[in-house]
Each structure stands twice: as structure tokens, then as C-alpha cells.
Design an enzyme around this catalytic site. Structure first.
Site, PDB file in Angstrom:
ATOM      1  N   TYR A 100       4.611   0.794   7.477  1.00 26.86           N
ATOM      2  CA  TYR A 100       5.218   2.151   7.579  1.00 26.86           C
ATOM      3  C   TYR A 100       6.586   2.230   8.122  1.00 26.86           C
ATOM      4  CZ  TYR A 100       0.595   4.043   6.089  1.00 26.86           C
ATOM      5  OH  TYR A 100      -0.196   4.191   5.423  1.00 26.86           O
ATOM      6  N   ARG A 109       8.631   1.889   4.963  1.00 28.94           N
ATOM      7  CA  ARG A 109       8.690   3.089   4.208  1.00 28.94           C
ATOM      8  C   ARG A 109       9.444   3.990   4.908  1.00 28.94           C
ATOM      9  NH1 ARG A 109       3.026   5.005   2.717  1.00 28.94           N
ATOM     10  NH2 ARG A 109       4.078   6.198   1.325  1.00 28.94           N
ATOM     11  N   GLN A 113       0.758  16.306  -0.895  1.00 26.36           N
ATOM     12  CA  GLN A 113      -0.040  14.861  -0.642  1.00 26.36           C
ATOM     13  C   GLN A 113       1.153  13.712  -0.106  1.00 26.36           C
ATOM     14  OE1 GLN A 113      -3.196  13.606  -3.872  1.00 26.36           O
ATOM     15  NE2 GLN A 113      -1.666  15.028  -4.821  1.00 26.36           N
ATOM     16  N   ASN A 114       2.355  14.291   0.006  1.00 24.80           N
ATOM     17  CA  ASN A 114       3.456  13.172   0.275  1.00 24.80           C
ATOM     18  C   ASN A 114       3.724  13.111   1.704  1.00 24.80           C
ATOM     19  OD1 ASN A 114       3.880  12.926  -2.332  1.00 24.80           O
ATOM     20  ND2 ASN A 114       5.403  14.211  -2.538  1.00 24.80           N
ATOM     21  N   ASP A 173       6.556  11.846   2.837  1.00 21.08           N
ATOM     22  CA  ASP A 173       7.835  11.741   3.192  1.00 21.08           C
ATOM     23  C   ASP A 173       8.243  13.489   3.765  1.00 21.08           C
ATOM     24  OD1 ASP A 173       8.131  12.069  -0.437  1.00 21.08           O
ATOM     25  OD2 ASP A 173       8.719  13.680   0.803  1.00 21.08           O
ATOM     26  N   HIS A 189      -1.783  14.505   3.634  1.00 19.06           N
ATOM     27  CA  HIS A 189      -2.140  12.946   3.994  1.00 19.06           C
ATOM     28  C   HIS A 189      -1.198  12.678   5.142  1.00 19.06           C
ATOM     29  CE1 HIS A 189      -3.719  12.687  -0.265  1.00 19.06           C
ATOM     30  NE2 HIS A 189      -4.587  12.943   0.614  1.00 19.06           N
ATOM     31  N   GLY A 197       3.697  16.457 -10.069  1.00 15.77           N
ATOM     32  CA  GLY A 197       3.754  14.996 -10.075  1.00 15.77           C
ATOM     33  C   GLY A 197       2.511  14.360  -9.286  1.00 15.77           C
ATOM     34  N   THR A 198       1.410  14.496  -9.692  1.00 19.53           N
ATOM     35  CA  THR A 198       0.326  13.752  -8.958  1.00 19.53           C
ATOM     36  C   THR A 198      -0.712  13.312 -10.192  1.00 19.53           C
ATOM     37  OG1 THR A 198      -1.463  14.028  -7.579  1.00 19.53           O
ATOM     38  CG2 THR A 198      -0.792  16.162  -8.470  1.00 19.53           C
TER      39      THR A 198
HETATM   40  N1  APR Z   1       8.439  13.622 -11.989  1.00 23.31           N
HETATM   41  C1  APR Z   1       7.202  13.959 -11.929  1.00 23.31           C
HETATM   42  N2  APR Z   1       5.994  13.430 -11.855  1.00 23.31           N
HETATM   43  C2  APR Z   1       6.210  12.039 -12.083  1.00 23.31           C
HETATM   44  C3  APR Z   1       7.644  11.586 -12.042  1.00 23.31           C
HETATM   45  C4  APR Z   1       8.686  12.289 -12.211  1.00 23.31           C
HETATM   46  N3  APR Z   1       9.895  12.021 -12.116  1.00 23.31           N
HETATM   47  N4  APR Z   1       7.430  10.125 -12.078  1.00 23.31           N
HETATM   48  C5  APR Z   1       6.014   9.894 -11.979  1.00 23.31           C
HETATM   49  N5  APR Z   1       5.418  11.091 -11.970  1.00 23.31           N
HETATM   50  C6  APR Z   1       4.024  11.379 -12.018  1.00 23.31           C
HETATM   51  C7  APR Z   1       3.078  10.099 -12.599  1.00 23.31           C
HETATM   52  O1  APR Z   1       2.872  10.478 -13.815  1.00 23.31           O
HETATM   53  C8  APR Z   1       1.617  10.502 -11.703  1.00 23.31           C
HETATM   54  O2  APR Z   1       0.985  11.371 -12.201  1.00 23.31           O
HETATM   55  O3  APR Z   1       3.711  11.137 -10.542  1.00 23.31           O
HETATM   56  C9  APR Z   1       2.199  10.985 -10.376  1.00 23.31           C
HETATM   57  C10 APR Z   1       2.275   9.689  -9.330  1.00 23.31           C
HETATM   58  O4  APR Z   1       0.624   9.527  -9.101  1.00 23.31           O
HETATM   59  P1  APR Z   1       0.346   8.664  -7.765  1.00 23.31           P
HETATM   60  O5  APR Z   1       0.995   7.486  -7.804  1.00 23.31           O
HETATM   61  O6  APR Z   1      -1.135   8.398  -8.099  1.00 23.31           O
HETATM   62  O7  APR Z   1       0.541   9.656  -6.703  1.00 23.31           O
HETATM   63  P2  APR Z   1      -0.289  10.596  -6.299  1.00 23.31           P
HETATM   64  O8  APR Z   1      -1.240  11.434  -7.187  1.00 23.31           O
HETATM   65  O9  APR Z   1       0.646  11.585  -5.417  1.00 23.31           O
HETATM   66  O10 APR Z   1      -1.254   9.914  -5.085  1.00 23.31           O
HETATM   67  C11 APR Z   1      -2.239  10.612  -4.624  1.00 23.31           C
HETATM   68  O11 APR Z   1      -3.041   8.585  -3.427  1.00 23.31           O
HETATM   69  O12 APR Z   1      -2.573   6.663  -2.608  1.00 23.31           O
HETATM   70  C12 APR Z   1      -2.704   7.917  -1.954  1.00 23.31           C
HETATM   71  O13 APR Z   1      -2.316   9.159  -0.109  1.00 23.31           O
HETATM   72  C13 APR Z   1      -1.698   8.552  -1.435  1.00 23.31           C
HETATM   73  O14 APR Z   1      -0.960  10.913  -1.638  1.00 23.31           O
HETATM   74  C14 APR Z   1      -1.277   9.666  -2.379  1.00 23.31           C
HETATM   75  C15 APR Z   1      -2.486  10.071  -3.009  1.00 23.31           C
END
Ligand code: APR
Length: 232
Positions: free
Chosen positions: A53, A56, A86-87, A89, A104, A177-178
Site C-alpha cells: 500500500y 500504491r 469501489q476505488n 484512490d 472499499h 469502469g467496473t
Molecule cells: N475507461 C473506463 N473503463 C475502463 C478503462 C477506461 N479507460 N480501462 C479499463 N476499463 C474497465 C475494464 O473494461 C473493466 O471493466 O475498467 C474495469 C476494470 O475492472 P477491474 O480491474 O475488475 O476493477 P473493478 O471492477 O473496479 O474491481 C472491483 O475488485 O480487486 C477488487 O477491491 C478491488 O475495487 C476493486 C474491485
């Protein structure tokens, strides 16, 4: 003003240079989740978790909010906006968003191991270590050790309930973006009322119910399009 609830994931910070988790080259490709983001991992090797951490946090200080974060602030002129993220940051806050709810945890904060309500924002002079880095030797003013103020895998998500209450009041609900793969955050979408307009911005969207309007673009592009749609 109508209620706009926005649920964001790692993808909204990707264009700020912050790694996502599951994309190619994502964080979980280089680290074992259960080693660096679980309670058991912290008990097994707290120094590794502090170092993970710390790294990061240092990366985050080099990152800046991008046009997508700023676009959500722009929408505050037209809606009562709540961001649920969920971020971990702080880019939504640094962009100027007024209402940010972290599901989170928060990377720039640590908390007492003995009294979890004692939360410290780094850099904090309450801690014996200076700057943004903590270790197993870091203690607060009460002499207690600290841990990242992060929800580790397998731990409760205390802010999920208030997040559901916000979602249930949404006139417009937007997911950005998830992968929608981690619960309970991924279930938030279901708490939006049937009458709400729902949008999902992601260049590689997960499958979602047919009533969701998918904008298969990167966050900076998708948020620009969303602002045009919501403010015309
Ligand atoms: N703009 C928008 N979305 C994007 C971009 C971008 N430039 N680049 C990537 N993505 C999308 C990907 O297509 C994907 O759907 O962002 C998402 C990233 O997915 P993950 O890496 O799984 O992130 P997230 O869904 O936030 O993870 C959820 O999992 O590991 C745990 O606690 C952690 O909060 C996190 C949770």
C-alpha cells in the site's frame, strides 16, 4: 434537482495512469490477491501489505484526476450528484466531487489496529513514521499499531448499506469502469428504482440487463457523451 448516483470502479482512474485489477497488466497479474488484499494475508505478512500500500500511495501522488472525474463534477451543476466508488484512490475528491462514498476504503488513510474508529489521513504527524509510508513499527499517539484503511477481501463493506439507500433514490444511475464482478458493490445497480435511467460506461462492458444504456467507450469519452445526453 434530480438525483444522479454514479458508481465507479478502477476503470475511471485508468486514464490517470492508475492500474486496474483485472485488465491485461492489471494489479492482480503481478500480486496474489490473497497475499496483499486479505485479512489472512495481513496477519501472515503485515510488512508485505504495508509495502504494497505504501507503493500504491506513492503512485497515487503522481496521478491526477482525468476528464472523466472532472466531468462528474460538471454534472453537479445539473443534478444532486452522489459518487459511490469501489476505488481507494482520492481522484474523485481531488477533482472536486462534493459527495464521495468509498465502498472499499481509502488508500491515503490508515487506522488503529486496536480502535478501528481511529482513522488517520496520511501524511499524519500522529504517527511515528513520517510521510506516506507505514510499517509494522508505525504507531499512533496511543502507541497502537496501524493498518491500511482498506476493506480487505472477506471483510464487511460497512458503506454498502448507505450506498443502497442512495441508489434507491436515483433518478439517473450511472456505472463507470467496473467489471461488476465483486460483490456486494456489483449488486448496487439492482437497488436503482425501476423508473431510473441507467447507463454503463466501459470499453469492455460486462453483460447487463437490457434496460441499461451501454456506452462502450473509455471513461473520458463516455462521460463527455453522458453529459451531452443528460444536459441536452
Ligand atoms: N475507461 C473506463 N473503463 C475502463 C478503462 C477506461 N479507460 N480501462 C479499463 N476499463 C474497465 C475494464 O473494461 C473493466 O471493466 O475498467 C474495469 C476494470 O475492472 P477491474 O480491474 O475488475 O476493477 P473493478 O471492477 O473496479 O474491481 C472491483 O475488485 O480487486 C477488487 O477491491 C478491488 O475495487 C476493486 C474491485
Amino acid at each position: 434537482m434530480k438525483n444522479l448516483v454514479i458508481s465507479t470502479g478502477a476503470g475511471i482512474s485508468a486514464e490517470s495512469g492508475i492500474s486496474t485489477f483485472r485488465d491485461a497488466g492489471g494489479l492482480w497479474e503481478n500480486y496474489d490477491v490473497m497475499e496483499v488484499a486479505s485479512h489472512e494475508g495481513f496477519l501472515r505478512n503485515p510488512d508485505l501489505i504495508h509495502r504494497f500500500y505504501n507503493q500504491r500511495r506513492i503512485e497515487l501522488t503522481k496521478a491526477k484526476p482525468n476528464a472523466a472525474h472532472l466531468g462528474l463534477v460538471e454534472l453537479e451543476k445539473y443534478f444532486n450528484v452522489n459518487v459511490i466508488t469501489q476505488n481507494v484512490d482520492n481522484l474523485h475528491e481531488r477533482a472536486g466531487s462534493s459527495n464521495v462514498l468509498h465502498l472499499h476504503g481509502e488508500l491515503m488513510k490508515v487506522r488503529s489496529l486496536r480502535h478501528e474508529e481511529r482513522v488517520y489521513e496520511l501524511p499524519c504527524n500522529l504517527l511515528s513514521d513520517k510521510g506516506l509510508e507505514t510499517s509494522t513499527h508505525t504507531v499512533d499517539a496511543y502507541g497502537d499499531g496501524v493498518r491500511p484503511h482498506i476493506v480487505f477481501f472477506g471483510e464487511d463493506v460497512p458503506n454498502f448499506e448507505p450506498a443502497c439507500r442512495l441508489a434507491a433514490q436515483a433518478h439517473v444511475f450511472v456505472v463507470i469502469g467496473t467489471t461488476l464482478s465483486v460483490y456486494p458493490a456489483a449488486a448496487l445497480l439492482r437497488y436503482a428504482p425501476a423508473s431510473a435511467q441507467v447507463y454503463y460506461i466501459d470499453p469492455n462492458p460486462a453483460s447487463v440487463p437490457s434496460h441499461v444504456h451501454v456506452i462502450a467507450k473509455k471513461a473520458t469519452e463516455g462521460v463527455k457523451e453522458l453529459i451531452q445526453m443528460l444536459t441536452k
